[in-house]
Design a protein around this motif. Structure first.
Motif, mmCIF file in Angstrom:
data_model
loop_
_atom_site.group_PDB
_atom_site.id
_atom_site.type_symbol
_atom_site.label_atom_id
_atom_site.label_comp_id
_atom_site.label_asym_id
_atom_site.label_seq_id
_atom_site.Cartn_x
_atom_site.Cartn_y
_atom_site.Cartn_z
ATOM 1 N N SER A 25 -3.488 16.790 -4.759
ATOM 2 C CA SER A 25 -4.166 15.500 -4.831
ATOM 3 C C SER A 25 -3.397 14.467 -4.018
ATOM 4 N N ALA A 26 -4.081 13.376 -3.697
ATOM 5 C CA ALA A 26 -3.446 12.232 -3.050
ATOM 6 C C ALA A 26 -3.793 10.986 -3.855
ATOM 7 N N LEU A 27 -2.808 10.140 -4.069
ATOM 8 C CA LEU A 27 -3.017 8.893 -4.800
ATOM 9 C C LEU A 27 -2.688 7.729 -3.871
ATOM 10 N N ILE A 28 -3.658 6.840 -3.678
ATOM 11 C CA ILE A 28 -3.464 5.639 -2.858
ATOM 12 C C ILE A 28 -3.349 4.453 -3.804
ATOM 13 N N VAL A 83 0.855 -1.190 0.000
ATOM 14 C CA VAL A 83 0.000 0.000 0.000
ATOM 15 C C VAL A 83 0.890 1.239 0.000
ATOM 16 N N GLY A 84 0.631 2.149 -0.934
ATOM 17 C CA GLY A 84 1.441 3.353 -1.029
ATOM 18 C C GLY A 84 0.593 4.605 -1.153
ATOM 19 N N VAL A 85 1.179 5.734 -0.788
ATOM 20 C CA VAL A 85 0.505 7.034 -0.859
ATOM 21 C C VAL A 85 1.438 8.036 -1.534
ATOM 22 N N ARG A 144 -5.052 -1.657 -7.741
ATOM 23 C CA ARG A 144 -6.081 -0.614 -7.812
ATOM 24 C C ARG A 144 -5.481 0.705 -7.330
ATOM 25 N N PHE A 145 -5.726 1.767 -8.077
ATOM 26 C CA PHE A 145 -5.318 3.118 -7.700
ATOM 27 C C PHE A 145 -6.573 3.918 -7.358
ATOM 28 N N GLU A 146 -6.503 4.650 -6.250
ATOM 29 C CA GLU A 146 -7.614 5.523 -5.869
ATOM 30 C C GLU A 146 -7.095 6.945 -5.786
ATOM 31 N N LEU A 147 -7.629 7.811 -6.620
ATOM 32 C CA LEU A 147 -7.186 9.204 -6.680
ATOM 33 C C LEU A 147 -8.144 10.092 -5.890
ATOM 34 N N ILE A 148 -7.595 10.814 -4.927
ATOM 35 C CA ILE A 148 -8.358 11.843 -4.212
ATOM 36 C C ILE A 148 -7.955 13.159 -4.840
ATOM 37 N N GLU A 149 -8.817 13.684 -5.712
ATOM 38 C CA GLU A 149 -8.431 14.810 -6.562
ATOM 39 C C GLU A 149 -8.231 16.095 -5.770
ATOM 40 N N GLN A 150 -8.926 16.237 -4.636
ATOM 41 C CA GLN A 150 -8.791 17.439 -3.815
ATOM 42 C C GLN A 150 -8.236 17.054 -2.452
ATOM 43 N N TYR A 151 -6.950 17.332 -2.245
ATOM 44 C CA TYR A 151 -6.338 17.044 -0.952
ATOM 45 C C TYR A 151 -5.164 17.994 -0.711
ATOM 46 N N GLY A 152 -5.236 18.760 0.373
ATOM 47 C CA GLY A 152 -4.116 19.596 0.781
ATOM 48 C C GLY A 152 -3.605 20.549 -0.281
ATOM 49 N N GLY A 153 -4.505 21.136 -1.040
ATOM 50 C CA GLY A 153 -4.082 22.032 -2.121
ATOM 51 C C GLY A 153 -3.575 21.289 -3.341
#
Length: 489
Positions: free
Chosen positions: A122-125, A21-23, A111-120
């Motif tokens: 994006s975050a990709l899990i 698992v990576g971020v 599986r990649f999960e993109l959080i498009e709005q994070y901390g100014g």
């Protein structure tokens, strides 16, 4: 599918899923369409990412997914924050949730999960099953996604001038691979003269003196092998702590802000120790401080962490699969003096150099892949009984990278824990900083952030005490005498 990869495929349990698992934290943000385009161009050429893992009576194999859909593997998510929860805490909660969410075995296991709005930004899990590749290979794969990266190179068979396979290839294919899939280069990396000893089997024309010398190497390797096998089989149990027990079915993750890598290197130079020694000493200190804060007595206690050791040439990382062994490192959590801890870790790491234990554990995994799953589980339970944590320490790029035009500001990943192991520790250097992260079973460690919170103070103590040591003595004095001259605050 290799027997080692088969073992990892079958190792999932309700308490521990075999996912890496990576971020990634990216600024400014990137969009779903741009990420999909990058994945399509750079990741999908690795055939394993469009294949399904199939099991049958003969073992396991890879098969093309006839219903592959990229949108099934690259998705978006909006973070939900509870009252009083910071954005980072919400991200950590989501990572922990996904760490216990199984991948769909009907399709490629990633599986990649993109959080498009994070901390100014994006975050990709990212979640990738361990049967696809180990951490070193997956770092190579993920680096293909950055700007300037590329698709995997074409597989080329190394040949001699006569057009035949090289001796190393022949050895790997006919002698070594059936018993563990270890290349001659891997043996050389892990066991010093071991590859040379195996190579003599392919070079009977050598002079008598050379052959006798190699035979002596082989004999020495046999003695080392017997010693290391006994050490693995007779490992004593860990000191009992609240971090060891039967894990549950929920996890939490935490990570700290990066600390300057230059400061870590400076401490290492002053103490004549490696960066790895310094960081592992701080990890031991953080875990010990966490337990003492909970009222536990850590005096004289030690815990064992299994540390992955790469067994392949780095230029072959793109070939995927699992090519690593494990060595057991005992962490001195009961030592309060930071310098004494570093010296203790340094001594133990030096004792592991030249060990064949990585090859032995790789071989055990290979054998496990040949067995039925209940027998595999029983065989691998040894590591769970003797181990409190799984720990990785990976050096990353010294400068920050870009992905789809955005800067990769921060990165962290965790390898899975196996059996009843409930604690995972990751150290990753990147962009001039060192990132420290923990993933923990909530039954054994309800709040891993409290371990993280101890890491920076432990590093600060070590830095302060190192600066107080007499010039010219820190790196050359015996461990105990140097540590004893400095009273730990």
């Amino acid at each position: 599918m290799s027997k080692v990869d088969t073992a990892w495929l079958r190792m999932d349990s309700p308490s521990n899923l075999m996912m890496i698992v990576g971020v990634w934290i990216l600024r400014p943000g990137i969009g779903h369409a741009a990420l999909c385009e990058r994945v399509r161009d750079r990741l999908l050429p690795y055939r394993r990412f469009v294949q399904v893992a199939r099991e049958d009576a003969a073992g396991a194999h890879w098969a093309d997914d006839t219903d592959f859909q990229l949108d099934r593997h690259v998705v978006t998510h909006r973070l939900a924050r509870s009252r009083g929860q910071t954005e980072q805490e919400a991200l950590q909660a989501r990572v922990a949730e996904l760490a216990m969410q199984p991948l769909d075995h009907a399709h490629p296991l990633w599986r990649f999960e993109l959080i498009e709005q994070y901390g100014g930004g994006s975050a990709l899990i990212a979640r990738i099953h361990h049967c696809i590749a180990d951490g070193i290979a997956l770092i190579s794969v993920m680096m293909s996604l950055v700007d300037g990266g590329g698709a995997p190179p074409q597989r080329k068979r190394r040949t001699t001038r006569a057009g035949l396979e090289s001796a190393e290839d022949w050895l790997a294919d006919t002698l070594i691979r059936p018993f563990g899939d270890i290349t001659a280069k891997a043996l050389e990396a892990a066991g010093g003269g071991a590859a040379k000893s195996f190579s003599m089997l392919a070079a009977p024309q050598q002079s008598l003196s050379d052959t006798l010398g190699q035979a002596a190497d082989l004999a020495r390797m046999g003695g080392q092998l017997a010693s290391d096998l006994a050490a693995l089989a007779l490992m004593p149990d860990d000191s009992p702590t609240r971090l060891k027990g039967q894990p549950g079915t929920a996890k939490r993750v935490a990570w700290c802000q990066p600390i300057p890598l230059d400061e870590v290197k400076a401490i290492g130079k002053a103490l004549n120790s490696s960066v790895n020694d310094v960081l592992l000493g701080c990890v031991a200190g953080a875990i010990g401080a966490y337990l003492r804060d909970l009222g536990d007595d850590t005096q004289g206690k030690e815990i064992r962490a299994m540390v992955p050791i790469n067994l392949r040439p780095m230029e072959d990382a793109w070939k995927l699969g699992n090519r690593f062994g494990l060595v057991p490192l005992v962490l001195p959590i009961g030592l309060d003096n930071p310098i004494e801890r570093v010296f203790t870790v340094r001594s133990r790491m030096n004792n592991l150099k030249g060990s064949l234990q990585p090859l032995l554990t790789f071989g055990l995994l290979s054998v496990a892949g040949l067995l039925i799953k209940p027998a595999q589980d029983a065989m691998l339970s040894l590591f769970g009984r003797k181990t409190t944590a799984v720990m990785t320490n990976v050096p990353g790029p010294a400068t920050k990278l870009k992905v789809c035009g955005s800067t990769l500001e921060q990165t962290m990943f965790w390898v899975p824990q196996t059996g009843t192991v409930g604690l995972g520790v990751s150290i990753l250097s990147y962009g001039g900083g060192v990132q420290f992260g923990v993933i923990a079973d909530t039954t054994l460690c309800p709040d891993p952030q409290k371990i993280i919170d101890q890491f920076e103070p432990e590093f600060a103590r070590l830095l302060t005490l190192t600066l107080m040591l007499p010039w010219g003595e820190a790196g050359t004095s015996p461990p105990r005498s140097a540590a004893s001259r400095v009273a730990a605050p």
